[in-house]
Design an enzyme around this catalytic site. Structure first.
Site, short mmCIF file in Angstrom:
data_model
loop_
_atom_site.label_atom_id
_atom_site.label_comp_id
_atom_site.label_asym_id
_atom_site.label_seq_id
_atom_site.Cartn_x
_atom_site.Cartn_y
_atom_site.Cartn_z
N HIS A 96 -4.84 -7.19 5.05
CA HIS A 96 -4.34 -8.19 4.11
C HIS A 96 -3.98 -9.44 4.92
O HIS A 96 -3.03 -9.42 5.70
CB HIS A 96 -3.09 -7.69 3.37
N TYR A 133 6.25 -1.52 -1.55
CA TYR A 133 6.64 -0.63 -0.44
C TYR A 133 6.91 -1.39 0.86
O TYR A 133 7.46 -0.83 1.81
CB TYR A 133 5.59 0.47 -0.21
N MET A 159 -1.30 1.40 -5.22
CA MET A 159 0.08 0.97 -4.97
C MET A 159 0.27 -0.52 -5.30
O MET A 159 1.06 -1.20 -4.66
CB MET A 159 0.45 1.25 -3.51
N ASN A 218 -11.46 6.92 -1.95
CA ASN A 218 -11.36 8.34 -1.60
C ASN A 218 -11.18 9.19 -2.85
O ASN A 218 -10.71 8.68 -3.87
CB ASN A 218 -10.18 8.57 -0.63
N HIS A 265 -8.50 8.14 6.56
CA HIS A 265 -8.65 6.70 6.79
C HIS A 265 -10.11 6.32 7.05
O HIS A 265 -10.57 5.27 6.60
CB HIS A 265 -7.77 6.27 7.96
#
Ligand code: HPA
Length: 289
Positions: free
Chosen positions: A65, A89, A218, A242, A255
C-alpha cells in the site's frame, strides 16, 4: 479511548490541500487495494500527494500500500485515486478510515470504485478470480464500529441512510459485461469486512459460510458506508487471493499463494476498471453536494 469525530471544516481543509496540487475536479474516486498500485501509475496528467501531507488522512502502513493520492485522468475521466488505504487494524479509528471518501466527495467525486484482496469463503471460488460485490455484511458496524457514528453531517446525507443497493446495480451489470467480454473468470457475491489483522480460524470460516458470505477481507465496508451516506454510486471489486476451506488441520492462508494470485489479479481488475470507466453507459448520476 476518546472517540474521534470530524467536522465539515476538517473535510474542507483536506480538500483545500489537494486543490493546491491540481485544478482538476474529479468525478470518480478509486481505491486501489493490495497489489493494484500500478493502475495509479497509468493515470494521465497526475498530481501525486502523499497521505501524510493531507490533514487527517489515515495511516497506511501495509506492504503493497503506497499511501498516496493521485489526481488525474483515466480512460478520459477525471479521477482521484487512493494508492493504498488505511485500515482499522492499523490503529485508525473507523471514522478516519472513512475520512478520505468524504474528501473525495467534497472535491466533486460522485462515484466510488473500490477494490480489495479477499479470501474465498464460497467453495467454488478460486484464487485469481474476481468477485463483483453484490452486497456486504457490515459485521463491524453491527459490533458498534460504524464510520457514521457520532453527530450526523447533514450536508453529506441523512442520519439513517439506506443501505439497499449499496453497490449500484447498473455498475455491477456493466462490470459483469466487461468481465464477460474480456473472458475474466468472475462471480457476483457477498463481501464481509472483519477487523483483522489475524486471519480467520476454520470455525470462523464455517460461520461466515453459514451466514451467506462469499469473500472475506479487512476493508471496503467502512468506505462504502460513507460513500452511500453521501449519495455516491459504488462499484466494489474483490480479487480472490486464496481459498478458505474451514477445515481443521487444513492449509492456512499462504502468502505465496496470495502473491501469485495478485499477479493474475492486477491486470484483470485493471481491465474491468478501464472497461467500466471507458464505457459509454458509464454515467454520473448523483446530485451535487
Ligand atoms: N482473510 C481476510 N482477509 C484477506 C484474506 C483472508 O483469507 N485474503 C486476503 N485478504
Amino acid at each position: 479511548m476518546k472517540v474521534e469525530y470530524f467536522t465539515m471544516q476538517d473535510f474542507q481543509d483536506a480538500a483545500e490541500v489537494i486543490r493546491r496540487h491540481t485544478n482538476l475536479e474529479p468525478e470518480v474516486g478509486l481505491i486501489l487495494g493490495s497489489g493494484l498500485n500500478a493502475l495509479a501509475e497509468a493515470v494521465d496528467d497526475a498530481a501525486s500527494i502523499p497521505f501524510e501531507a493531507i490533514p487527517n488522512f489515515p495511516v497506511s502502513t501495509v506492504a503493497g500500500h503506497v499511501g498516496r493520492l493521485v489526481v488525474g485522468r483515466l480512460e478520459g475521466r477525471a479521477v482521484v485515486v487512493m494508492q493504498g488505504r488505511g485500515h482499522f487494524y492499523e490503529g485508525n479509528s473507523i471514522m478516519r478510515v472513512g475520512f478520505p471518501i468524504r474528501v473525495m466527495r467534497v472535491l466533486g467525486a460522485k462515484t466510488l470504485v473500490v477494490t480489495n484482496a479477499a479470501g474465498g469463503i464460497n467453495m467454488t471460488y478460486r484464487p485469481g478470480e474476481v468477485m463483483i460485490i453484490r452486497d456486504h455484511i457490515n459485521l463491524l458496524g453491527m459490533a458498534g464500529q460504524n464510520p457514521l457514528y457520532g453527530p450526523n453531517l447533514d450536508t453529506f446525507g441523512p442520519r439513517f441512510p439506506s443501505m439497499n443497493d449499496a453497490y449500484t446495480p447498473a455498475l455491477r451489470q456493466l462490470a459483469d459485461q466487461v468481465a464477460l467480454e474480456a473472458r475474466i473468470p468472475h462471480h457476483l457475491g457477498v463481501y464481509i469486512c472483519l477487523a483483522g489483522p489475524s486471519f480467520e480460524t476454520p470455525a470462523d470460516v464455517r460461520f461466515l459460510r453459514a451466514i451467506g458470505v462469499d469473500a472475506v477481507g479487512m476493508s471496503t465496508v467502512p468506505e462504502v458506508t460513507v460513500a452511500r451516506h453521501s449519495g455516491m454510486e459504488v462499484l466494489g471489486l474483490s480479487g480472490i487471493t486464496n481459498s478458505l476451506m474451514g477445515e481443521e488441520g487444513g492449509p492456512a492462508p499462504n502468502h505465496e499463494e496470495v502473491l501469485e494470485a495478485g499477479r493474475l489479479l492486477a491486470p484483470r481488475l485493471e481491465t474491468i476498471i478501464r472497461g467500466v470507466l471507458g464505457a459509454p453507459e458509464f454515467a454520473v448520476r448523483s446530485n451535487n453536494l
